[in-house]
Design an enzyme around this catalytic site. Structure first.
Site, PDB file in Angstrom:
ATOM      1  N   ARG A  72       0.883  -1.188   0.000  1.00 13.91           N
ATOM      2  CA  ARG A  72       0.000   0.000   0.000  1.00 13.91           C
ATOM      3  C   ARG A  72       0.902   1.214   0.000  1.00 13.91           C
ATOM      4  O   ARG A  72       1.731   1.380   0.905  1.00 13.91           O
ATOM      5  CB  ARG A  72      -0.893  -0.006   1.244  1.00 13.91           C
ATOM      6  CG  ARG A  72      -1.529   1.356   1.491  1.00 13.91           C
ATOM      7  CD  ARG A  72      -2.611   1.334   2.534  1.00 13.91           C
ATOM      8  NE  ARG A  72      -3.797   0.663   2.032  1.00 13.91           N
ATOM      9  CZ  ARG A  72      -4.994   0.738   2.618  1.00 13.91           C
ATOM     10  NH1 ARG A  72      -5.146   1.425   3.744  1.00 13.91           N
ATOM     11  NH2 ARG A  72      -6.027   0.110   2.109  1.00 13.91           N
ATOM     12  N   HIS A  90      -7.687   1.038  -6.118  1.00  9.12           N
ATOM     13  CA  HIS A  90      -7.804   0.146  -4.950  1.00  9.12           C
ATOM     14  C   HIS A  90      -8.503  -1.150  -5.385  1.00  9.12           C
ATOM     15  O   HIS A  90      -9.650  -1.404  -5.010  1.00  9.12           O
ATOM     16  CB  HIS A  90      -8.608   0.864  -3.860  1.00  9.12           C
ATOM     17  CG  HIS A  90      -8.531   0.226  -2.500  1.00  9.12           C
ATOM     18  ND1 HIS A  90      -7.695  -0.831  -2.205  1.00  9.12           N
ATOM     19  CD2 HIS A  90      -9.211   0.490  -1.342  1.00  9.12           C
ATOM     20  CE1 HIS A  90      -7.854  -1.166  -0.929  1.00  9.12           C
ATOM     21  NE2 HIS A  90      -8.770  -0.396  -0.386  1.00  9.12           N
ATOM     22  N   GLN A 143     -10.273  -3.906  -2.970  1.00  8.45           N
ATOM     23  CA  GLN A 143     -11.553  -3.472  -2.407  1.00  8.45           C
ATOM     24  C   GLN A 143     -12.701  -3.792  -3.361  1.00  8.45           C
ATOM     25  O   GLN A 143     -13.747  -4.305  -2.953  1.00  8.45           O
ATOM     26  CB  GLN A 143     -11.510  -1.953  -2.153  1.00  8.45           C
ATOM     27  CG  GLN A 143     -12.802  -1.408  -1.587  1.00  8.45           C
ATOM     28  CD  GLN A 143     -13.086  -1.932  -0.186  1.00  8.45           C
ATOM     29  OE1 GLN A 143     -12.233  -1.853   0.682  1.00  8.45           O
ATOM     30  NE2 GLN A 143     -14.272  -2.490   0.024  1.00  8.45           N
ATOM     31  N   ASP A 184     -17.558   7.111  -0.623  1.00 12.59           N
ATOM     32  CA  ASP A 184     -16.280   6.946   0.081  1.00 12.59           C
ATOM     33  C   ASP A 184     -15.991   8.282   0.768  1.00 12.59           C
ATOM     34  O   ASP A 184     -16.654   9.292   0.495  1.00 12.59           O
ATOM     35  CB  ASP A 184     -15.176   6.585  -0.937  1.00 12.59           C
ATOM     36  CG  ASP A 184     -13.837   6.254  -0.285  1.00 12.59           C
ATOM     37  OD1 ASP A 184     -13.789   6.043   0.949  1.00 12.59           O
ATOM     38  OD2 ASP A 184     -12.815   6.214  -1.022  1.00 12.59           O
ATOM     39  N   CYS A 241     -16.363   1.538   1.360  1.00 14.50           N
ATOM     40  CA  CYS A 241     -15.200   0.671   1.628  1.00 14.50           C
ATOM     41  C   CYS A 241     -14.725   0.771   3.063  1.00 14.50           C
ATOM     42  O   CYS A 241     -14.030  -0.115   3.543  1.00 14.50           O
ATOM     43  CB  CYS A 241     -14.078   1.007   0.656  1.00 14.50           C
ATOM     44  SG  CYS A 241     -13.388   2.659   0.858  1.00 14.50           S
ATOM     45  N   ARG A 256     -13.227  -8.695   2.109  1.00 22.12           N
ATOM     46  CA  ARG A 256     -11.825  -8.418   1.778  1.00 22.12           C
ATOM     47  C   ARG A 256     -10.990  -9.668   2.044  1.00 22.12           C
ATOM     48  O   ARG A 256     -10.121 -10.032   1.256  1.00 22.12           O
ATOM     49  CB  ARG A 256     -11.283  -7.243   2.622  1.00 22.12           C
ATOM     50  CG  ARG A 256     -11.933  -5.897   2.335  1.00 22.12           C
ATOM     51  CD  ARG A 256     -11.548  -5.365   0.971  1.00 22.12           C
ATOM     52  NE  ARG A 256     -10.103  -5.252   0.826  1.00 22.12           N
ATOM     53  CZ  ARG A 256      -9.377  -4.213   1.260  1.00 22.12           C
ATOM     54  NH1 ARG A 256      -9.968  -3.180   1.817  1.00 22.12           N
ATOM     55  NH2 ARG A 256      -8.064  -4.187   1.083  1.00 22.12           N
TER      56      ARG A 256
END
Ligand code: CP
Ligand code: NVA
Length: 308
Positions: A107, A134, A137, A225, A266, A294
């Site tokens: 990440r 991402h 996700q 988000d 998320c 996830r």
């Protein structure tokens, strides 16, 4: 080398297999205590490095747990504690890590770091979020939608808010899984055109709609988000809030979507900013299924990358 760098860089057949495989693996361990090893141990003898240059709760815990359930071992590294944060090149870091571990999840901030890591590593590299995308996700989100509502192909997904990294991976997924996507947000926070054009080129409808009420009409899934991402400057916070307030997902907005529409986020959320408590904890919300998934989706991604 099978990296998992982005949804648009992965074969649609492989993506389909990973979602189905994730659901199978989840079903196989239903009701078992979290620490129970999987019946199959495909990662036995494998070492996985999890590198974080930004904070994380879900990505960190779900990757670590997933590796352990499949019989492998992990080392969690923070970028600032590595020489990577003190001038060693990404290429050399990739070459060194490849001598020690079988898989790297990273990440980071700039996408270039991920791409350079993948270019110079001789083991698979997984994108655990960059400023730009991402993908892990959205694999979990597709899985979550399909668990609740069946195939996502042909459905209408509406994104309300910032045209950020999570939106970008939704756009990649729209093209690869075949669903329609509407972006509802202010012009100043539009996503990169490339993401929209690429999805359109794959035959799905991708629209930009400035009016949130109009955007969510007939939506099968409404997504939002945080209004300020980890890489965004905090000085822009107030301006972003002012621009994004009309796109808050609240009960009035959800009432304009399909009656059986799902709501996703998320996480982490800033409750009562991008989405109200009533929506996040309401009947349409599947936010904690997304978080759980996830784990299962990334187990399928890791097995795909390692070919096990
Ligand atoms: N959704 C997500 O990636 O959460 P974390 O930042 O907690 O990993
Ligand atoms: N857009 C958010 C997602 C966090 C999981 C960020 O990049 O901070």
């Amino acid at each position: 080398m099978t990296h998992f760098l982005d949804i648009n860089k992965t074969d649609p057949g492989d993506l389909r297999h990973m979602v189905d495989h994730a659901i199978e693996m989840k079903t196989a361990r239903a009701g078992l205590p979290k620490g129970t090893p999987d019946a199959e141990q495909p990662l036995a003898g494998h070492m996985v490095a999890l590198i974080f240059e930004k904070p994380s709760t879900r990505t960190r815990v779900s990757f670590d747990l997933g590796v352990r359930q499949m019989g492998g071992q992990t080392m969690v590294l923070s970028g600032s504690e590595m020489q990577l944060g003190h001038g060693e090149t990404i290429a050399d870091t990739a070459r060194v890590l490849s001598r020690y571990v079988d898989l790297v999840m990273i990440r980071t901030f700039e996408e270039e770091v991920l791409l350079e890591m993948a270019e110079h590593a001789s083991v698979p590299v997984i994108n655990g979020l960059t400023n730009r995308t991402h993908p892990c996700q959205i694999m979990a989100d597709v899985m979550t939608f399909e668990e609740h509502r069946g195939p996502i192909k042909g459905k209408k997904v509406v994104w309300c808010g910032d045209g950020n990294n999570v939106f970008a991976s939704f756009a990649h997924a729209a093209g690869q899984f075949g669903f329609d996507l509407t972006f509802a947000g202010p012009e100043t926070l539009d996503p990169e055109r490339l993401f929209l054009d690429e999805a359109r080129a794959k035959g799905v409808t991708v629209e930009i709609e400035r009016d949130a009420d109009k955007a969510v009409a007939n939506a099968d899934l409404v997504v939002t988000d945080t209004w300020v991402s980890m890489h965004d400057s905090q000085t822009a916070r107030e301006r972003r809030h002012n621009q994004l307030r009309p796109y808050q997902v609240n009960e009035a907005l959800m009432a304009k979507a399909s009656p059986d529409a799902l709501f996703m986020h998320c996480l982490p959320a800033h409750r009562n900013e991008e989405a109200t408590d009533a929506v996040m904890d309401g009947p349409h919300s599947v936010i904690f299924d997304e978080a759980e998934n996830r784990l299962h989706a990334q187990k399928a991604i890791m097995r795909h990358c390692l070919g096990v």
